[in-house]
Design a protein around this motif. Structure first.
Motif, short mmCIF file in Angstrom:
data_model
loop_
_atom_site.label_atom_id
_atom_site.label_comp_id
_atom_site.label_asym_id
_atom_site.label_seq_id
_atom_site.Cartn_x
_atom_site.Cartn_y
_atom_site.Cartn_z
N LEU A 61 5.28 -1.78 -10.19
CA LEU A 61 6.14 -0.91 -10.99
C LEU A 61 5.75 -0.98 -12.45
O LEU A 61 5.63 0.04 -13.13
N GLU A 62 5.53 -2.20 -12.96
CA GLU A 62 5.17 -2.37 -14.38
C GLU A 62 3.84 -1.69 -14.69
O GLU A 62 3.69 -1.03 -15.71
N LYS A 63 2.87 -1.85 -13.78
CA LYS A 63 1.55 -1.24 -13.97
C LYS A 63 1.66 0.29 -14.05
O LYS A 63 1.13 0.93 -14.96
N PHE A 64 2.38 0.88 -13.07
CA PHE A 64 2.50 2.33 -13.05
C PHE A 64 3.38 2.84 -14.19
O PHE A 64 3.16 3.93 -14.70
N SER A 65 4.38 2.05 -14.60
CA SER A 65 5.22 2.44 -15.73
C SER A 65 4.38 2.52 -17.00
O SER A 65 4.57 3.40 -17.84
N LYS A 66 3.45 1.59 -17.14
CA LYS A 66 2.56 1.58 -18.30
C LYS A 66 1.71 2.85 -18.30
O LYS A 66 1.57 3.52 -19.33
N ARG A 109 3.07 5.85 -3.05
CA ARG A 109 4.20 6.64 -3.56
C ARG A 109 4.21 6.66 -5.09
O ARG A 109 4.50 7.69 -5.70
N MET A 110 3.90 5.51 -5.70
CA MET A 110 3.90 5.45 -7.16
C MET A 110 2.76 6.31 -7.73
O MET A 110 2.95 7.02 -8.71
N GLN A 111 1.60 6.27 -7.06
CA GLN A 111 0.48 7.09 -7.52
C GLN A 111 0.81 8.57 -7.41
O GLN A 111 0.49 9.35 -8.31
N LYS A 112 1.49 8.96 -6.33
CA LYS A 112 1.90 10.35 -6.16
C LYS A 112 2.83 10.77 -7.29
O LYS A 112 2.74 11.89 -7.81
N ALA A 113 3.75 9.90 -7.68
CA ALA A 113 4.68 10.21 -8.77
C ALA A 113 3.92 10.43 -10.07
O ALA A 113 4.21 11.37 -10.82
N ILE A 114 2.93 9.57 -10.34
CA ILE A 114 2.14 9.70 -11.57
C ILE A 114 1.31 10.99 -11.52
O ILE A 114 1.25 11.74 -12.49
N ASN A 172 0.83 -1.21 0.00
CA ASN A 172 0.00 0.00 0.00
C ASN A 172 0.86 1.26 0.00
O ASN A 172 0.56 2.23 -0.69
N GLU A 173 1.94 1.21 0.78
CA GLU A 173 2.85 2.34 0.83
C GLU A 173 3.51 2.56 -0.54
O GLU A 173 3.58 3.69 -1.03
N ALA A 174 3.95 1.48 -1.16
CA ALA A 174 4.58 1.57 -2.49
C ALA A 174 3.57 2.10 -3.51
O ALA A 174 3.89 2.97 -4.33
N THR A 175 2.34 1.59 -3.45
CA THR A 175 1.30 2.04 -4.38
C THR A 175 1.04 3.53 -4.21
O THR A 175 0.95 4.27 -5.19
N ASP A 177 12.40 0.56 -2.33
CA ASP A 177 12.10 0.66 -0.90
C ASP A 177 11.18 -0.46 -0.45
O ASP A 177 11.33 -0.99 0.66
N ALA A 178 10.22 -0.83 -1.29
CA ALA A 178 9.30 -1.93 -0.95
C ALA A 178 10.08 -3.25 -0.85
O ALA A 178 9.90 -4.01 0.10
N VAL A 179 10.97 -3.49 -1.82
CA VAL A 179 11.77 -4.72 -1.81
C VAL A 179 12.64 -4.76 -0.55
O VAL A 179 12.74 -5.79 0.12
N GLU A 180 13.26 -3.62 -0.21
CA GLU A 180 14.08 -3.58 1.00
C GLU A 180 13.23 -3.83 2.24
O GLU A 180 13.67 -4.51 3.17
#
Length: 185
Positions: free
Chosen positions: A164-169, A13-18, A8-11, A135-138
């Motif tokens: 990562l792949e989903k947000f990269s798309k 952060r990724m959503q904020k970047a997008i 959830n934390e990674a999601t 950060d999520a992997v760590e």
């Protein structure tokens, strides 16, 4: 920490970047009139700094024109001055009632510069996405050391990669849409 919390934390952060990327892309003028072109322009409105949209009605009557109609006629000069001082590259024309900004057509060279700028913004967002995954992997590796089962940890790392792949798309789609908009004459 459990898998759900880390993901959830990674999601988030990724959503904020997008979201940030999409906001930045809105500010890139692609030769079409948009009220967003005035986003950074602040005007002194009765003693406080407000965006132009806070002191006037900002409309786009056609693809090449932004029309600014101040709510108070005394605001024509301050708004005009704020636009000139802001260096957004538009010259206001004031007819005593309203201010008209005409968007010049983009040259091929300027289009290429804008595409480079947009790609740089996208790359910054891409780095943020990768950092969130890292950060999520760590976090999963740390959680494994603290007692999380290895298969759950590895599963989480795989899910982080999928995120990562989903947000990269999503990022690539936003980028190609903006590039197409910029290059369309």
């Amino acid at each position: 920490m459990d898998t759900k919390t880390i993901l959830n934390e990674a999601t988030g952060r990724m959503q904020k970047a997008i979201d940030h990327l999409e906001e930045e892309l809105l500010n890139v003028r692609a030769g079409k009139a948009s009220p967003n072109a005035l986003n950074g322009v602040m005007v002194d409105y009765f003693g406080s700094q407000v965006p132009v949209s806070g002191a006037a009605s900002v409309t786009v009557p056609d693809a090449r024109t932004i029309l600014i109609q101040p709510w108070d006629k005394n605001m024509l000069r301050p708004i005009e001055k704020a636009i000139i001082d802001s260096n957004i590259g538009l010259t206001p024309s004031n007819n005593g009632e309203q201010i008209r900004l005409t968007i010049p057509p983009l040259t091929e060279e300027r289009r290429k510069e804008l595409v480079k700028q947009v790609r740089a913004e996208a790359e910054t967002a891409r780095i943020s996405l990768r950092n969130a995954r890292r950060d999520a992997v760590e976090a999963f590796k740390k959680a494994q050391k603290e007692g999380m089962p290895e298969d759950e940890s590895k599963d989480g790392e795989t899910q982080s990669q999928k995120l990562l792949e989903k947000f990269s798309k999503t990022l690539d789609e936003a980028l190609s849409k903006k590039e197409k908009e910029i290059m369309t004459v």
